[in-house]
Structure formats: structure tokens, C-alpha cells
Write an enzyme that holds these catalytic residues in place. Structure first.
Site, PDB file in Angstrom:
ATOM      1  N   CYS A 171       3.354  -2.484   2.652  1.00  0.00           N
ATOM      2  CA  CYS A 171       4.672  -1.916   2.963  1.00  0.00           C
ATOM      3  C   CYS A 171       4.620  -0.382   2.961  1.00  0.00           C
ATOM      4  CB  CYS A 171       5.702  -2.412   1.949  1.00  0.00           C
ATOM      5  SG  CYS A 171       7.372  -1.871   2.344  1.00  0.00           S
TER       6      CYS A 171
ATOM      7  N   CYS B  66       8.679   2.476  -3.177  1.00  0.00           N
ATOM      8  CA  CYS B  66       9.395   1.973  -4.364  1.00  0.00           C
ATOM      9  C   CYS B  66       8.425   1.923  -5.551  1.00  0.00           C
ATOM     10  CB  CYS B  66       9.972   0.587  -4.074  1.00  0.00           C
ATOM     11  SG  CYS B  66      10.851   0.499  -2.478  1.00  0.00           S
TER      12      CYS B  66
ATOM     13  N   CYS C 199       6.960  -1.329  -7.086  1.00  0.00           N
ATOM     14  CA  CYS C 199       6.582  -2.458  -6.226  1.00  0.00           C
ATOM     15  C   CYS C 199       5.084  -2.586  -5.957  1.00  0.00           C
ATOM     16  CB  CYS C 199       7.326  -2.390  -4.906  1.00  0.00           C
ATOM     17  SG  CYS C 199       7.026  -3.877  -3.908  1.00  0.00           S
TER      18      CYS C 199
ATOM     19  N   CYS D 204      14.475 -18.570  -1.283  1.00  0.00           N
ATOM     20  CA  CYS D 204      14.621 -17.168  -0.894  1.00  0.00           C
ATOM     21  C   CYS D 204      13.308 -16.651  -0.322  1.00  0.00           C
ATOM     22  CB  CYS D 204      15.031 -16.358  -2.118  1.00  0.00           C
ATOM     23  SG  CYS D 204      15.195 -14.609  -1.745  1.00  0.00           S
TER      24      CYS D 204
ATOM     25  N   CYS E 230      18.161 -17.825   1.608  1.00  0.00           N
ATOM     26  CA  CYS E 230      18.357 -16.404   1.347  1.00  0.00           C
ATOM     27  C   CYS E 230      17.156 -15.668   1.935  1.00  0.00           C
ATOM     28  CB  CYS E 230      18.453 -16.143  -0.157  1.00  0.00           C
ATOM     29  SG  CYS E 230      18.705 -14.397  -0.549  1.00  0.00           S
TER      30      CYS E 230
ATOM     31  N   CYS F  79      23.776 -10.808  -1.597  1.00  0.00           N
ATOM     32  CA  CYS F  79      23.018 -10.925  -2.849  1.00  0.00           C
ATOM     33  C   CYS F  79      22.512  -9.526  -3.153  1.00  0.00           C
ATOM     34  CB  CYS F  79      21.870 -11.907  -2.676  1.00  0.00           C
ATOM     35  SG  CYS F  79      20.810 -12.011  -4.135  1.00  0.00           S
TER      36      CYS F  79
ATOM     37  N   ARG G  46      22.109 -13.702 -11.714  1.00  0.00           N
ATOM     38  CA  ARG G  46      20.776 -14.309 -11.752  1.00  0.00           C
ATOM     39  C   ARG G  46      19.845 -13.578 -12.711  1.00  0.00           C
ATOM     40  NH1 ARG G  46      21.269 -17.819  -7.394  1.00  0.00           N
ATOM     41  NH2 ARG G  46      22.749 -17.102  -5.828  1.00  0.00           N
TER      42      ARG G  46
HETATM   43  N1  SAM Z   1      11.030  -5.155   1.290  1.00  0.00           N
HETATM   44  C1  SAM Z   1      12.352  -5.624   1.107  1.00  0.00           C
HETATM   45  C2  SAM Z   1      13.217  -4.663   0.323  1.00  0.00           C
HETATM   46  O1  SAM Z   1      12.712  -3.916  -0.493  1.00  0.00           O
HETATM   47  O2  SAM Z   1      14.419  -4.670   0.546  1.00  0.00           O
HETATM   48  C3  SAM Z   1      12.436  -6.992   0.472  1.00  0.00           C
HETATM   49  C4  SAM Z   1      11.485  -7.401  -0.639  1.00  0.00           C
HETATM   50  S1  SAM Z   1      11.586  -6.471  -2.169  1.00  0.00           S
HETATM   51  C5  SAM Z   1      10.116  -6.952  -2.981  1.00  0.00           C
HETATM   52  C6  SAM Z   1      12.945  -7.225  -3.018  1.00  0.00           C
HETATM   53  C7  SAM Z   1      13.337  -6.703  -4.379  1.00  0.00           C
HETATM   54  O3  SAM Z   1      12.403  -7.135  -5.357  1.00  0.00           O
HETATM   55  C8  SAM Z   1      13.384  -5.202  -4.593  1.00  0.00           C
HETATM   56  O4  SAM Z   1      14.546  -4.620  -4.115  1.00  0.00           O
HETATM   57  C9  SAM Z   1      13.344  -5.106  -6.110  1.00  0.00           C
HETATM   58  O5  SAM Z   1      14.636  -5.088  -6.632  1.00  0.00           O
HETATM   59  C10 SAM Z   1      12.591  -6.382  -6.519  1.00  0.00           C
HETATM   60  N2  SAM Z   1      11.294  -6.053  -7.140  1.00  0.00           N
HETATM   61  C11 SAM Z   1      10.170  -5.660  -6.483  1.00  0.00           C
HETATM   62  N3  SAM Z   1       9.172  -5.411  -7.353  1.00  0.00           N
HETATM   63  C12 SAM Z   1       9.653  -5.651  -8.591  1.00  0.00           C
HETATM   64  C13 SAM Z   1       9.095  -5.554  -9.896  1.00  0.00           C
HETATM   65  N4  SAM Z   1       7.864  -5.145 -10.110  1.00  0.00           N
HETATM   66  N5  SAM Z   1       9.880  -5.892 -10.953  1.00  0.00           N
HETATM   67  C14 SAM Z   1      11.151  -6.294 -10.759  1.00  0.00           C
HETATM   68  N6  SAM Z   1      11.736  -6.403  -9.535  1.00  0.00           N
HETATM   69  C15 SAM Z   1      11.001  -6.071  -8.458  1.00  0.00           C
HETATM   70  C1  DTB Z   2      15.293  -9.934  -6.489  1.00  0.00           C
HETATM   71  O1  DTB Z   2      16.238  -9.245  -6.923  1.00  0.00           O
HETATM   72  N1  DTB Z   2      14.206 -10.228  -7.185  1.00  0.00           N
HETATM   73  C2  DTB Z   2      13.260 -10.988  -6.391  1.00  0.00           C
HETATM   74  C3  DTB Z   2      14.059 -11.254  -5.098  1.00  0.00           C
HETATM   75  N2  DTB Z   2      15.232 -10.445  -5.269  1.00  0.00           N
HETATM   76  C4  DTB Z   2      13.439 -11.072  -3.799  1.00  0.00           C
HETATM   77  C5  DTB Z   2      11.936 -10.342  -6.240  1.00  0.00           C
HETATM   78  C6  DTB Z   2      11.239 -10.054  -7.538  1.00  0.00           C
HETATM   79  C7  DTB Z   2       9.897  -9.513  -7.254  1.00  0.00           C
HETATM   80  C8  DTB Z   2       9.061  -9.275  -8.469  1.00  0.00           C
HETATM   81  C9  DTB Z   2       7.733  -8.672  -8.159  1.00  0.00           C
HETATM   82  C10 DTB Z   2       6.826  -9.525  -7.320  1.00  0.00           C
HETATM   83  O2  DTB Z   2       6.635 -10.735  -7.615  1.00  0.00           O
HETATM   84  O3  DTB Z   2       6.234  -9.018  -6.358  1.00  0.00           O
HETATM   85 FE1  SF4 Z   3       8.407  -2.390   0.397  1.00  0.00          FE
HETATM   86 FE2  SF4 Z   3       8.308  -3.268  -2.078  1.00  0.00          FE
HETATM   87 FE3  SF4 Z   3       9.978  -1.327  -1.478  1.00  0.00          FE
HETATM   88 FE4  SF4 Z   3      10.451  -3.832  -0.542  1.00  0.00          FE
HETATM   89  S1  SF4 Z   3      10.459  -3.170  -2.676  1.00  0.00           S
HETATM   90  S2  SF4 Z   3      10.567  -1.900   0.595  1.00  0.00           S
HETATM   91  S3  SF4 Z   3       8.327  -4.521  -0.267  1.00  0.00           S
HETATM   92  S4  SF4 Z   3       7.722  -1.203  -1.384  1.00  0.00           S
END
Ligand code: SAM
Ligand code: DTB
Ligand code: SF4
Length: 308
Positions: free
Chosen positions: A47, A51, A54, A91, A122, A182, A254
Site C-alpha cells: 500500500c 499509516c 499498518c 468483511c 462489509c 462502519c 465492535r
Molecule cells: N486500506 C484501507 C484503508 O485504510 O481504509 C482498508 C484496510 S485498513 C487495513 C482498515 C483499518 O484497519 C484501518 O483503518 C485501521 O483502523 C485498522 N488497522 C490497520 N492496522 C492495524 C493495527 N496494526 N492495529 C489495529 N488496527 C489496525
Molecule cells: C477495523 O476497524 N479493523 C479491521 C477492519 N476494520 C478492517 C482491521 C484490523 C487490522 C489489524 C491488522 C492486520 O491484521 O493487518
Molecule cells: Fe494502506 Fe494500511 Fe493505511 Fe489501509 S491502513 S491505507 S492498507 S497503509
């Protein structure tokens, strides 16, 4: 709700806060029922966004292997397994900044396939451009997940490649298309209590507030900038759940990412504080989640009943 008013909730004595949360919960839900959602990463890693939490950002070396969009039969097989295990909601997440039109067209058949099994759908695909939410609605999508993640003030410490306004714009598009919203955030990224209160105030001020509010505890992944974030008191996480329940009484609140590192007693407190949904199944998107059998045993001990 102002951030100050939500902060006052956080500062209540713990028993008073939980009493208020339970009262709000019981006015709209059976407190013994918990909804089970299963996640699937349909497009993993690589990506362009930054973030800081992430593991899927291509800027960080986290060991997550990039994968192209899955074929529909793999998505269907995962959804079928989730349903057989007892989930009622599926989801699908994609590591995109947002979908290109060609991406969206490949994703859309997943929605009908999953819905055809009788599961709620979702999707979380990143930012949406004008017209894209309508295409997802026409495909039958029930919820779109797009998190505010944290307070407007702390947001710039976590993400620089898109701003808070961009997020609000996508949420407005989802709402205007008639898809259920959501939207939640992450706790434990080094933010202050004031930031947590401001996040909840932002969510509760969306008009109408989201139907679904995921509260994630940061999953610390080696290689991400937040790997060394200071540990947060688990009771502060419970307080965040309670504040979400009180301010958004009819929402599905959730208890989302982070359960693997959380004690079962804290999870039980989250249910007492008004959480009524969890992610269920061994994997979130790229990181681990408790084994389904372990969750079933926890539910048995607590007398909780999965929503059918
Ligand atoms: N790329 C898209 C976005 O960011 O909108 C969708 C997927 S993203 C992984 C969805 C959500 O997962 C993020 O907004 C964040 O709130 C959550 N998330 C990602 N990494 C995480 C982590 N290490 N711990 C907790 N929540 C996480
Ligand atoms: C949300 O709030 N939490 C989920 C879902 N929406 C998509 C994602 C959590 C991701 C946790 C880190 C991972 O497994 O990559
Ligand atoms: Fe990309 Fe992760 Fe950010 Fe979603 S949360 S936009 S997958 S870097």
C-alpha cells in the site's frame, strides 16, 4: 457531543461509567448476544499510504508478502468457511489508497457471491471517489468500513498521505449512497485520553452516527513506526468502549483488533461496557486473532450467545 463532554465520561468512576454503558446497551440490545464477523484480506500489502500502525504499507519492512486481488472462488471458499464456523458477517479488506475503477469492477462480484451465502457484507477499500459508493450499493453491499482512526489533532502524527477531511468526505459518500457506515478507530497509538475522547466525539457527531463502530487496540507489528508505542492500560480500552456505547447507543460497538494480546477478563469487561461484536476466526487481515474454539469457550464461560 463535544470532546469535553466525552472526556467527562472517561473521567467517571469506573463503576458509574460501566453502569451508564450497560443501561444504554440494554435499552437497545440483548446484552447476552454478540455478533461474529470474519475478516478476509482480498488484496494484501504494497500500500502506498504511510499509516504508522499498518503492516501493509510498502514503506515499512514488516514481512507481509504482497498479494494481488484474490480470485472470486477463494473469497467464496473463505466466506463459506466463516459461515460454517458461525459468523454472520464477512468483511473484505484491500490494501489500497482507494480503488481504481478497474479494481472496483473486479471487487464487485465478491459482494454478490458472499451475500448469496446469506452473510452480511462489509468492505474496506480505502477512499472512494464520486460514484463509487453507488456502484457498491448497487452490488448489494451492506456496510462500508472507513475509520477516522484517532482525533483530528493527533491524526497528523499517524498518517500524512491523506487528511481527516478526505476521510470525512468518503464517509459522506457512503452515507449519501445509502450504505451503512462502519467507522471507528484505534486506541493505544500513544494518543492522550483527550484524543480518545475527541475521536469518540467525532464519531458520535456524524449525523447520523455510524451503525457500526469498531474499536481496535493497536496490534504492534515489528517494522511499523508504532511497534514501540507505549503500552496502554487495558481499562482505558474498556473506558473507550463504554464511551462509544453511551454516545452511540444503537450502534454495533465492535471489540475489534487486539484481542490476542488482551486478557479474557478485559474482554469480558468490554462486553460489560457494551461491546456486542467481535472479529472471529484465526486471522484479522494480516495479523493473528484468537482461535475460534477459544472464543467459543470464552462465550460459554460468560454465557454469551452468538447472534444467529
Ligand atoms: N486500506 C484501507 C484503508 O485504510 O481504509 C482498508 C484496510 S485498513 C487495513 C482498515 C483499518 O484497519 C484501518 O483503518 C485501521 O483502523 C485498522 N488497522 C490497520 N492496522 C492495524 C493495527 N496494526 N492495529 C489495529 N488496527 C489496525
Ligand atoms: C477495523 O476497524 N479493523 C479491521 C477492519 N476494520 C478492517 C482491521 C484490523 C487490522 C489489524 C491488522 C492486520 O491484521 O493487518
Ligand atoms: Fe494502506 Fe494500511 Fe493505511 Fe489501509 S491502513 S491505507 S492498507 S497503509
Amino acid at each position: 457531543m463535544t470532546p469535553k463532554e466525552v472526556l467527562a465520561l472517561f473521567e467517571l468512576p469506573f463503576p458509574e461509567l460501566l453502569y451508564r454503558a450497560q443501561t444504554a446497551h440494554r435499552a437497545h440490545f440483548d446484552p447476552a448476544t454478540v455478533q461474529l464477523s470474519t475478516l478476509l484480506s482480498v488484496k494484501t500489502g504494497g500500500c502506498p499510504e504511510d499509516c504508522a500502525y499498518c503492516p501493509q504499507s510498502r514503506r515499512y519492512q514488516t514481512g507481509v508478502e504482497d498479494e494481488a486481488l484474490l480470485p472470486v472462488d477463494e473469497v467464496l471458499a473463505a466466506a463459506r468457511a466463516a459461515k460454517e464456523n458461525g459468523a454472520t458477517r464477512f468483511c473484505m479488506g484491500a490494501a489500497w489508497r482507494g480503488p481504481k475503477q478497474a479494481d472496483l469492477e473486479k471487487f464487485i462480484p465478491f459482494v454478490a457471491a458472499v451475500k448469496g451465502l446469506g452473510l452480511e457484507t462489509c468492505a474496506t477499500l480505502g477512499m472512494l471517489k464520486a460514484g463509487q459508493a453507488e456502484q457498491l450499493r448497487d452490488a448489494g453491499l451492506d456496510f462500508y468500513n472507513h475509520n477516522l482512526d484517532t482525533s483530528p489533532e493527533f491524526y497528523g502524527d499517524i498518517i500524512t498521505t491523506r487528511d481527516y477531511e478526505d476521510r470525512l468526505e468518503t464517509l459522506g459518500r457512503v452515507r449519501a449512497a445509502g450504505i451503512k457506515v462502519c467507522c471507528g478507530g484505534i486506541v493505544g497509538m500513544g494518543e492522550s485520553r483527550r484524543d480518545r475522547a475527541a475521536l469518540i466525539a467525532q464519531l458520535a457527531s456524524l449525523d447520523p452516527y455510524p451503525e457500526s463502530v469498531p474499536i481496535n487496540a493497536l496490534v504492534k507489528v515489528e517494522g511499523t513506526p508504532l511497534f514501540d508505542a507505549p503500552a496502554l492500560d487495558e481499562l482505558e480500552f474498556v473506558r473507550t468502549i463504554a464511551a462509544a456505547r453511551i454516545t452511540m447507543p444503537k450502534a454495533w460497538v465492535r471489540l475489534s483488533a487486539g484481542r490476542e494480546a488482551m486478557s479474557e477478563s478485559t474482554q469480558a469487561l468490554c462486553f460489560l461496557a457494551g461491546a456486542n461484536s467481535i472479529f472471529y476466526g484465526e486471522k484479522l487481515l494480516t495479523t493473528g486473532n484468537p482461535q475460534a474454539a477459544r472464543d467459543r469457550a470464552l462465550f460459554q464461560r460468560l454465557g454469551l450467545i452468538p447472534l444467529q
